[in-house]
Design a protein around this motif. Structure first.
Motif, PDB file in Angstrom:
ATOM      1  N   TYR A  31     -11.538  35.407 -59.547  1.00 56.06           N
ATOM      2  CA  TYR A  31     -11.026  36.349 -60.545  1.00 56.06           C
ATOM      3  C   TYR A  31     -11.290  35.968 -61.990  1.00 56.06           C
ATOM      4  N   ILE A  39      -8.384  38.778 -65.544  1.00 55.65           N
ATOM      5  CA  ILE A  39      -9.324  39.007 -64.448  1.00 55.65           C
ATOM      6  C   ILE A  39     -10.550  39.723 -65.000  1.00 55.65           C
ATOM      7  N   HIS A  67      -6.264  42.472 -67.115  1.00 52.06           N
ATOM      8  CA  HIS A  67      -7.589  42.845 -66.616  1.00 52.06           C
ATOM      9  C   HIS A  67      -8.436  43.332 -67.788  1.00 52.06           C
TER      10      HIS A  67
END
Length: 319
Positions: A31, A39, A67
């Motif tokens: 990740y 990530i 993310h």
């Protein structure tokens, strides 16, 4: 969802097998590029892809992270517990969760039968989706637009409890099959399917939960749904009376959230619908005027030209 597809999605991944064999943490190399807890889409998406899916990692606590992509979680069966920007969100079978790039997420361990699918989506994927949706105004559209900007609009996540909405469930199954078979080959079909999904979700405001379920936002959702559904006969006083709110307070809420007033919002919806009728039907302008809520055709002409700078006839002819 078909048992064959669930069996395919529930297969133990190599990472999960290591966890079952004794690893107590996620495999960071899958990740993260660095020690920072963001990530990276580059690690999860094959080069050139805008969208892909992967099963949610089970059996382990997934620590707080962000993310650099948009994440969309579909709960296939069972349940999972998420903490997003400090808010607890319990996903059950059939639920949908959207998170933009600004959301902070943490996930509690899931069991073997808790099957969730994570959609990894680059913001560019939504360019075409938004074109297909058109100029429809909704919280979901605002959220998607926020995914394409440096700041989220209206919070960093949306959660839909739509397990009983069959069209949504069918579209999700189709999306997952497309992604499992050939995501790059099926990109256009995926975008069309995603656009259909969003159009269905826009009509599910009663199933929508946001980061800040404040009174103001709930009233705005109710109002927009009312305008979208009853634009022909919509009345501000009727809306306020039905929802037990005084006109002054509702006017303030509308102004604060849109910078407009009820009359402007209703007019925009009516003009959008009039344009659709002009481009997609052969109805006379007098009938279109009545269809969108204006009995006075002369007034409709003046308002249309003021809005678009051209006449209804010019729009119909594509001028």
């Amino acid at each position: 969802m078909k048992k064959k597809l669930i069996k395919r999605l529930s297969k133990i991944t190599p990472e999960e097998q290591k966890i079952l064999d004794g690893n107590k943490d996620i495999d960071r190399s899958i990740y993260y590029h660095s020690k920072q807890n963001e990530i990276d889409a580059a690690l999860l998406l094959k080069q050139g892809r805008l969208i892909d899916i992967r099963p949610n990692t089970r059996f382990v606590h997934f620590p707080e992270h962000t993310h650099n992509f948009v994440e969309f979680v579909y709960m296939v069966q069972g349940h999972t517990t998420h903490y997003i920007d400090g808010n607890k969100v319990e996903l059950k079978s059939g639920d949908l969760l959207f998170m933009n790039q600004h959301a902070k997420q943490e996930i509690e361990p899931a069991g073997k039968d808790d099957i969730a699918v994570n959609f990894i989506i680059l913001p560019a994927f939504f360019d075409e989706v938004l074109k297909r949706i058109g100029d429809t105004k909704s919280t979901l559209c605002d959220f998607l637009i926020g995914c394409l900007t440096s700041k989220g609009i209206g919070g960093n996540y949306l959660y839909f409890d739509v397990s009983d909405v069959l069209p949504v469930q069918n579209l999700m199954e189709n999306l997952i099959i497309l992604m499992l078979d050939s995501p790059e080959k099926n990109r256009q079909i995926s975008q069309q399917t995603m656009a259909l999904l969003f159009l269905h979700l826009m009509n599910q405001t009663e199933h929508l939960h946001m980061a800040d379920d404040s009174y103001d936002k709930k009233m705005m959702l109710t109002l927009l749904d009312y305008i979208n559904t009853d634009y022909r006969t919509a009345s501000f006083s009727s809306f306020c009376e039905k929802n037990h709110i005084d006109i002054y307070t509702m006017g303030r809420i509308i102004k604060k959230n849109t910078g407009k007033n009820f009359t402007r919002l209703l007019s925009e919806k009516r003009m959008d619908m009039a344009t659709w009728f002009l481009k997609n039907t052969a109805l006379p302008v007098t009938e279109i005027s009545l269809s969108v809520g204006y009995e006075n055709t002369s007034y409709f002409y003046r308002l249309f030209e003021k809005t678009y700078g051209k006449s209804p006839k010019a729009v119909r002819l594509g001028q």
